[in-house]
Design an enzyme around this catalytic site. Structure first.
Site, PDB file in Angstrom:
ATOM      1  N   ASN A 147      52.927  43.552  40.614  1.00  0.00           N
ATOM      2  CA  ASN A 147      53.995  44.566  40.601  1.00  0.00           C
ATOM      3  C   ASN A 147      54.344  45.034  42.015  1.00  0.00           C
ATOM      4  O   ASN A 147      55.026  46.034  42.181  1.00  0.00           O
ATOM      5  CB  ASN A 147      53.575  45.764  39.735  1.00  0.00           C
ATOM      6  CG  ASN A 147      52.337  46.472  40.281  1.00  0.00           C
ATOM      7  OD1 ASN A 147      51.801  46.085  41.322  1.00  0.00           O
ATOM      8  ND2 ASN A 147      51.882  47.497  39.581  1.00  0.00           N
ATOM      9  N   GLU A 154      50.648  51.793  43.841  1.00  0.00           N
ATOM     10  CA  GLU A 154      51.474  51.288  42.755  1.00  0.00           C
ATOM     11  C   GLU A 154      52.939  51.611  43.026  1.00  0.00           C
ATOM     12  O   GLU A 154      53.261  52.455  43.865  1.00  0.00           O
ATOM     13  CB  GLU A 154      51.028  51.951  41.440  1.00  0.00           C
ATOM     14  CG  GLU A 154      49.569  51.704  41.062  1.00  0.00           C
ATOM     15  CD  GLU A 154      49.302  50.301  40.528  1.00  0.00           C
ATOM     16  OE1 GLU A 154      50.030  49.359  40.888  1.00  0.00           O
ATOM     17  OE2 GLU A 154      48.343  50.150  39.746  1.00  0.00           O
TER      18      GLU A 154
END
Ligand code: GLP
Length: 254
Positions: A147, A154
Site C-alpha cells: 500500500n 501507512e
C-alpha cells in the site's frame, strides 16, 4: 567488486532518484554494493535498517562483504519500526530480526543496535533524540509495502511525521500474518514507527523491492504525485535515493 559484473541497468526517474533494475537474485548483491561502498567511505557509520523479506538478500550479501574484509562491526544500527506489545525477546519482534539477521552476522555489539520500543509517542520522541545524538542516519535502507508504506507509515502519514505510535492497516496486518502462524488475530494492531520526516532526514536512502505485488505501489512512489496516500512517494523529495528493484517490481514503470 562484483557490482560491475551484474546486469543492473540504470533507469532515470527523477533528477534525485536513480533506479538500478536487476534480476531478482541480483538485488541483494547490487544493493549491498551501494551500502558497502558507503560504509567503506567512512570509518564509522550510522545505518538505518528495514525489516521484512525484501532486504534479507542485501544483509546476506553485506555479510559476504564483511567476509571479504569490509569493516561492519563499528556500524551503529537504527531500525525503522517495531510492533507495539511484542517484547524484544519475542522471535517475531523486529528487535529479534535485527539481532539475528543483521547485527549478529555483521558482528555489531548490542550497544550499537537501536530498535524503537515502548507504546507512547513520548517513547517515540526518545528514539528521535537517540538518532539525533548519534549524528543522524548516514544511509537508510527501506522496503515498500503493497500500500506504499515505508517503515510502518501507512497511507495518510504526512511528510512531517516523526517516530510515533501508528495503527496498522488491515491490509498490512494480513500481509504480515504469515509471521504469526497465519493468524490475523495474533498480529499486533499498532506499531512504533519512524515517521516520514525521520526517514527523509537520512543522508542517503536505498529502497529495495521485488515482485509484481509491489509494482503498483512502486510506480506510484516513483512517478505518481507526492501524497500521503502513498507515503513512499515522499522519497521523491529526497536528494539521494537509490531504488534497487527487479523487473517485476518495475513492470508498471514502463
Ligand atoms: C513491513 C515493514 C516494512 C517493510 C514492509 C515490506 O510491514 N514494517 O519496514 O519494508 O512491510 O515488507 P516485505 O519486504 O516483507 O515485503
Amino acid at each position: 567488486m562484483t557490482e560491475t559484473t551484474l546486469r543492473a541497468t540504470l533507469t532515470p526517474v527523477s533528477s534525485t532518484t536513480r533506479v538500478l533494475e536487476c534480476a531478482t537474485d541480483e538485488i541483494g548483491e547490487v544493493a549491498a554494493g551501494v551500502v558497502a561502498t558507503a560504509i567503506a567511505a567512512r570509518s564509522m557509520g550510522v545505518l538505518g535498517v528495514a525489516t521484512g523479506s525484501s532486504p534479507l538478500a542485501l544483509y546476506d550479501a553485506l555479510v559476504r562483504h564483511r567476509g571479504a574484509g569490509l569493516r561492519t562491526d563499528a556500524l551503529r544500527l537504527f531500525a525503522l519500526d517495531e510492533y507495539v506489545g511484542l517484547d524484544a525477546a519475542d522471535p517475531r519482534s523486529y528487535a529479534a530480526y535485527v539481532r539475528s539477521m543483521i547485527a549478529g552476522p555483521l558482528g555489531i555489539p548490542n550497544d550499537l543496535v537501536h530498535v524503537p520500543s515502548g507504546s507512547t509517542d513520548a517513547d517515540g520522541a526518545i528514539y528521535e533524540r537517540i538518532i539525533a545524538e548519534a549524528g543522524g542516519v548516514d544511509l537508510q535502507i527501506v522496503g515498500i509495502g503493497r500500500n506504499g508504506h515505508i517503515g510502518f507509515n501507512e497511507p495518510g502519514s504526512d511528510a512531517g511525521t516523526r517516530t510515533r505510535v501508528v495503527e496498522l492497516d488491515q491490509s498490512t496486518r494480513r500481509a504480515n500474518a504469515e509471521h504469526f502462524d497465519g493468524d490475523l488475530a495474533q498480529v499486533p494492531t499498532h506499531a512504533m514507527s519512524q515517521g516520514v520526516a525521520t526517514i527523509l532526514a537520512a543522508r542517503r536512502i536505498v529502497l529495495v523491492a521485488s515482485g509484481a505485488a509491489k509494482a503498483p505501489a512502486l510506480r506510484a512512489a516513483l512517478l505518481g504525485p507526492v501524497t500521503p496516500g502513498n507515503p513512499a512517494s515522499f522519497l521523491q523529495l529526497h536528494p539521494d535515493v537509490t531504488v534497487v528493484a527487479d523487473h517485476d517490481a518495475l513492470r508498471e514503470n514502463r
